[in-house]
Each structure stands twice: as structure tokens, then as C-alpha cells.
Enzyme design. Structure first.
Site, PDB file in Angstrom:
ATOM      1  N   TYR A 129       0.879  -1.160   0.000  1.00  0.00           N
ATOM      2  CA  TYR A 129       0.000   0.000   0.000  1.00  0.00           C
ATOM      3  C   TYR A 129       0.918   1.212   0.000  1.00  0.00           C
ATOM      4  O   TYR A 129       1.710   1.420   0.928  1.00  0.00           O
ATOM      5  CB  TYR A 129      -0.909   0.022   1.227  1.00  0.00           C
ATOM      6  CG  TYR A 129      -1.891   1.181   1.211  1.00  0.00           C
ATOM      7  CD1 TYR A 129      -3.117   1.051   0.574  1.00  0.00           C
ATOM      8  CD2 TYR A 129      -1.578   2.404   1.799  1.00  0.00           C
ATOM      9  CE1 TYR A 129      -4.022   2.110   0.521  1.00  0.00           C
ATOM     10  CE2 TYR A 129      -2.466   3.468   1.761  1.00  0.00           C
ATOM     11  CZ  TYR A 129      -3.688   3.313   1.120  1.00  0.00           C
ATOM     12  OH  TYR A 129      -4.572   4.373   1.066  1.00  0.00           O
TER      13      TYR A 129
ATOM     14  N   TYR B 145     -10.014  -3.338   7.145  1.00  0.00           N
ATOM     15  CA  TYR B 145      -9.503  -1.994   7.409  1.00  0.00           C
ATOM     16  C   TYR B 145      -9.205  -1.761   8.884  1.00  0.00           C
ATOM     17  O   TYR B 145      -8.402  -0.888   9.215  1.00  0.00           O
ATOM     18  CB  TYR B 145     -10.519  -0.942   6.951  1.00  0.00           C
ATOM     19  CG  TYR B 145     -10.659  -0.765   5.454  1.00  0.00           C
ATOM     20  CD1 TYR B 145      -9.995  -1.579   4.541  1.00  0.00           C
ATOM     21  CD2 TYR B 145     -11.473   0.242   4.942  1.00  0.00           C
ATOM     22  CE1 TYR B 145     -10.139  -1.405   3.170  1.00  0.00           C
ATOM     23  CE2 TYR B 145     -11.622   0.432   3.569  1.00  0.00           C
ATOM     24  CZ  TYR B 145     -10.955  -0.403   2.686  1.00  0.00           C
ATOM     25  OH  TYR B 145     -11.107  -0.211   1.341  1.00  0.00           O
TER      26      TYR B 145
END
Length: 335
Positions: free
Chosen positions: A195, A300
Site C-alpha cells: 500500500y 480496514y
């Protein structure tokens, strides 16, 4: 979507092409990646809604340092001195000195001294380069060799360092915006991608949350680099508020990976040079076998117990963001 692709394939690259339009073209950006020829990133929308990616978003293949964020000074940098790549799997490797032993197996070192295995990955056979089960089912950081080491680029402890090894497809979902798939099978324990984004200070992250109007919406893109945060640390970068990665305006394909309460991937903190723990990588690994074209997801709020408890508290749920993952184990809310 059709007009965007038409402009890219029929106009961009020609002398008369609009340079500003070409600069903002997402297809041009991903085609510029060094891995495009063998591991392409594609963008598709088969829903018929005509949606395209935000024109203000830019694809990058590595994180960008924002104002006030710096890598460690050269004088603090270290790397292993392993002459043989095989030695980078054992406790004698400087890069692995902070990783707990995952095996009692011993082997003769390069100077005849026994050393214990501390390697995060399988090294041979069909499971080569896959995370070992003990690491995969934990939230431990991964320590790897890096460009400052004596070992070669073929070192078995450079899995994340070598980069993504699968193609990825960004696609339009029916009810959750954009998502990501892989057109080939992914094995349990396989590295998928990092990421990436702009690494910013905590103060700047707070400013962006305030400017976004909805801090909860902004939190979808912000990830704190807090794995090694410690108020008692002698390193002021680890003792203070952690830096954060903002992938909203610039990132790679994983920026479009959706949340799931029953994910098939997990983010691990990956460290190269130990002096750069404050800017460690966020590496996504498959935690189960993922068949080709199954949507890729991660949780998340993985590991944040308070968030999971809040989802079951009626007095708090009314202010929380509803989860749309649709899995059997869905918590109902994100945060």
C-alpha cells in the site's frame, strides 16, 4: 470510460497530444511502471454506469515523502554482510536480529558456527517465497534484506523488496465503488503488493481529516505507520506521533482494495533498513488461497478490538460507517 480509453490508445504518445491530458491519464501512468509488460495493471468498468477514476488521482509505484518526513541519515544505516544468500535465512544475518526464531532447526554457519533459522518465508519447493504459517497467523513485523546489504538481489529474504509478482485488475463493483481482482491464482502466504501513497506527518494528517469534511471518509485512505511506535523509545521518530500514508490522491492499485470482515489478505509491517522503521512498508499478503478473479480484500480495522466492540454497541453504532462487505461474519459497521 470509453472516451478515456479512446484518447489514450489513439492520441497519447503523438506529437499533437495534449501534454496536460496525457500527464493526467491513468493508463499512461500505469504503462510507465517498469513491470507493465509482464505484470500489467488494468482498469475496467463493465457496469454500464460510465464511472471513471478520479482525474485528480495519480498512480505511483513507490511511496512519496511529504514535507517534514525524511529517511534515516546515512550514518545510521546498516545492512547484512552475508556472502552467501542462504545465510540470510538464519540468526547470523544482521537483518533478522530482531525477528523471533520460528524454528529450532540449526545449520552450520559460514564459519562452522551453528545458527538458528529466523526466516519469515519458505525457501524451497512449491512454497518458496510464501510466508510461513507462524508469521501469517500473527501480526509480527517482517524483517527483510535490502539494497544496503551485501547479499544479492536473488536473496530469499527480499520478497517484498523485489516487488509485486502478479497482475492486478481494478474493476467497478455494483455497490462499493471500485475494487481489485487478480486474473491469476494467488497462493496462501503470497506477497501481493504494497500500500503506497504520500507519507505525511501526523499533524498534516489531522489537517487533511479536518479539510475532508468527514474524518471517517478520509480514514479510508490514511494508514498510520505505528507498528514500532513507543513513547519510551530513544528514537524521537518512534517516540512521537507516527507518520501516516495517505493514498487518496496518489497510490498504487491496492488503494482500490475494498474492506471485508472476512478478508483474504492482511497488511504486515515490512522493515528493510532498521533505521527506517518510522517509514516501514505496508505489505499485503494473501491469508488464504485466492482463485483467479475473486475480489481481493483486507480488514480496514484488523486488530483494533475497540472498533469491533463499538460495532455491537447500539449507542455508538448510529454514528458509525456501515459496512457493505456482505460476508456471513460481517460486523455491520466499519468505524
Amino acid at each position: 470510460m470509453e472516451q478515456v480509453t479512446k484518447s489514450h490508445f489513439f492520441e497519447h504518445g503523438k506529437p499533437e497530444a495534449d501534454p496536460e491530458e496525457q500527464e493526467q491519464c491513468h493508463f499512461c501512468q500505469i504503462r510507465a511502471f517498469p513491470t507493465h509488460a509482464t505484470l500489467p495493471i488494468t482498469i475496467v468498468n463493465d457496469t454500464g454506469d460510465g464511472a471513471i477514476l478520479d482525474r485528480g488521482f495519480r498512480f505511483i509505484d513507490r511511496s512519496v515523502l511529504g514535507d517534514g518526513v525524511e529517511m534515516a541519515e546515512e550514518s545510521f544505516r546498516t545492512g547484512c554482510e552475508c556472502d552467501d544468500d542462504e545465510d540470510c535465512m538464519y540468526s547470523s544475518c544482521l537483518c533478522l536480529e530482531e525477528m523471533a526464531p520460528d524454528s529450532d532447526e540449526e545449520a552450520a554457519g559460514t564459519r562452522g558456527r551453528p545458527h538458528r533459522k529466523r526466516f519469515a518465508y519458505h525457501s524451497h519447493g512449491a512454497k518458496a517465497e510464501l510466508l510461513r504459517s507462524r508469521i501469517l497467523h500473527s501480526r509480527e513485523p517482517i524483517y527483510e534484506c535490502h539494497q544496503g546489504c551485501r547479499c544479492s538481489l536473488r536473496c530469499p529474504n527480499r520478497v517484498v523488496e523485489r516487488g509485486r509478482t502478479v497482475p492486478l485488475r481494478i474493476f467497478r463493483t455494483e455497490d462499493r465503488g471500485w475494487g481489485v481482482r487478480c486474473p491469476v491464482d494467488i497462493k496462501k502466504g503470497q506477497f501481493v503488493d504494497k500500500y503506497t501513497g504520500e507519507i505525511i506527518t501526523h499533524a498534516e494528517a489531522e489537517k487533511r481529516r479536518a479539510a475532508a469534511g468527514s474524518a471517517k471518509r478520509k480514514d479510508v485512505y490514511l494508514f498510520a505507520l505505528d507498528k514500532f511506535s513507543d513513547p519510551d523509545s530513544l528514537d524521537p521518530r518512534l517516540a512521537g506521533p507516527p507518520f501516516e500514508v495517505d493514498g487518496e490522491f496518489m497510490s498504487g492499485p491496492t488503494r482500490f482494495v475494498n474492506h471485508s470482515c472476512e478478508p483474504n489478505m492482511r497488511i504486515f509491517a515490512r522493515v528493510g533498513d532498521h533505521a527506517d522503521k518510522h517509514v516501514h512498508d505496508l505489505a499485503l499478503f494473501a491469508i488464504e488461497d485466492i482463485p483467479a478473479n475473486q475480489e481481493l480484500t483486507f480488514d480496514y480495522v484488523d486488530g483494533l478490538v475497540d472498533m469491533e466492540d463499538d460495532a455491537h454497541d447500539p449507542s455508538i453504532r448510529e454514528d458509525m460507517t456501515k459496512c457493505l462487505c456482505g460476508t456471513k461474519g460481517c460486523r455491520g459497521f466499519l468505524w
